[in-house]
Enzyme design. Structure first.
Site, PDB file in Angstrom:
ATOM      1  N   ASP A 270      51.540  18.512  16.780  1.00  0.00           N
ATOM      2  CA  ASP A 270      52.171  17.966  15.591  1.00  0.00           C
ATOM      3  C   ASP A 270      51.688  16.526  15.462  1.00  0.00           C
ATOM      4  O   ASP A 270      51.196  15.939  16.431  1.00  0.00           O
ATOM      5  CB  ASP A 270      53.694  18.034  15.756  1.00  0.00           C
TER       6      ASP A 270
ATOM      7  N   ASP B 273      53.283  13.478  13.168  1.00  0.00           N
ATOM      8  CA  ASP B 273      54.329  12.454  13.123  1.00  0.00           C
ATOM      9  C   ASP B 273      55.384  12.719  14.189  1.00  0.00           C
ATOM     10  O   ASP B 273      55.978  13.802  14.239  1.00  0.00           O
ATOM     11  CB  ASP B 273      54.990  12.437  11.745  1.00  0.00           C
TER      12      ASP B 273
ATOM     13  N   ASP C 127      57.603  17.621  18.430  1.00  0.00           N
ATOM     14  CA  ASP C 127      58.878  16.955  18.699  1.00  0.00           C
ATOM     15  C   ASP C 127      60.039  17.542  17.920  1.00  0.00           C
ATOM     16  O   ASP C 127      61.155  17.017  17.989  1.00  0.00           O
ATOM     17  CB  ASP C 127      58.766  15.459  18.381  1.00  0.00           C
TER      18      ASP C 127
END
Length: 231
Positions: free
Chosen positions: A13, A15, A171
């Site tokens: 991922d 960001d 995240d």
């Protein structure tokens, strides 16, 4: 994939996982607030919402506004964010070393994000990643986005590496759901953005990692589900 060691391919991922882009998002939100004669918000307030996308950040920035009005503001948010892109963001500590370790081990790496592809692609030259990142899938690249498995499946197909020989690092719970649906081992990045009520242990990632620097060690990559502590 071997029992311990770097995967053949690591997919990330963007960001909240590789890039601490919350300061860019804050600058965007505060420009929109200022244009409406609203005072600035703090990074502390916005940060937990960054991984949830523009709509979640607009909800945090304009909590009193009706959802329909905020929905109409999404194009404005994206346009301003494109101007702020990379101006304030930084890599999380240890990310540069982690990527170098993967490359040194002969592993391929790429990005699968729900950020629109044009915005994700614009950030690559700023990070000198345009030739290092083997694949980039954005939230609008395909007909589906995370938590659907299609983005990870297509990413693995494009780099020519089997799903089971890749690991996905993210995240947000949607990242782990996408990996699990695709049959890809996963790592929950505990250093990223999440809201107070979220409990990563319930996401059922193969591994939970506290800091990017822990992934410099090949033994930290998925072999069994466990927690790798901060270093």
């Amino acid at each position: 994939m071997t029992a311990v060691g770097f995967p053949r391919a690591a997919l990330f991922d963007l960001d909240g996982t590789l890039l601490d882009s919350a300061p860019d998002m804050l600058a965007t939100a505060n420009r929109m607030r200022a244009s409406r004669a609203v005072g600035p918000m703090t990074l502390e307030v916005l940060r937990p919402h960054v991984s949830k996308g523009a709509r979640a950040m607009l909800a945090a920035a304009f909590p009193e506004m009706e959802q329909g009005a905020r929905e109409a503001m999404v194009p404005e948010f994206l346009a301003i964010y494109q101007e702020e892109l990379g101006r304030h963001s930084v890599l999380f500590d240890g990310v540069a070393e982690m990527l170098a370790a993967l490359e040194g081990a002969g592993s391929t790496w790429g990005i699968v994000t729900n950020k629109p592809e044009y915005l994700a692609r614009d950030i690559l030259p700023q990070l000198d990643w345009q030739t290092r990142c083997a694949v980039l899938i954005g939230g609008d690249t395909l007909a589906e986005k995370k938590p659907h498995p299609l983005p990870l499946q297509v990413a693995a197909e494009r780099i020519g590496i089997a799903i089971g020989d890749c690991v996905y690092v993210g995240d947000d719970e949607r990242d782990i759901q996408s990996a699990r649906a695709a049959g890809m081992p996963s790592i929950a990045a505990l250093w990223g953005y999440r809201q107070a009520h979220e409990e990563p242990a319930l996401w059922l990632a193969d591994v939970m990692v506290e800091v990017p620097g822990a992934l410099i060690e090949p033994s930290a990559w998925p072999a069994q589900r466990r927690v790798v502590g901060a270093t």
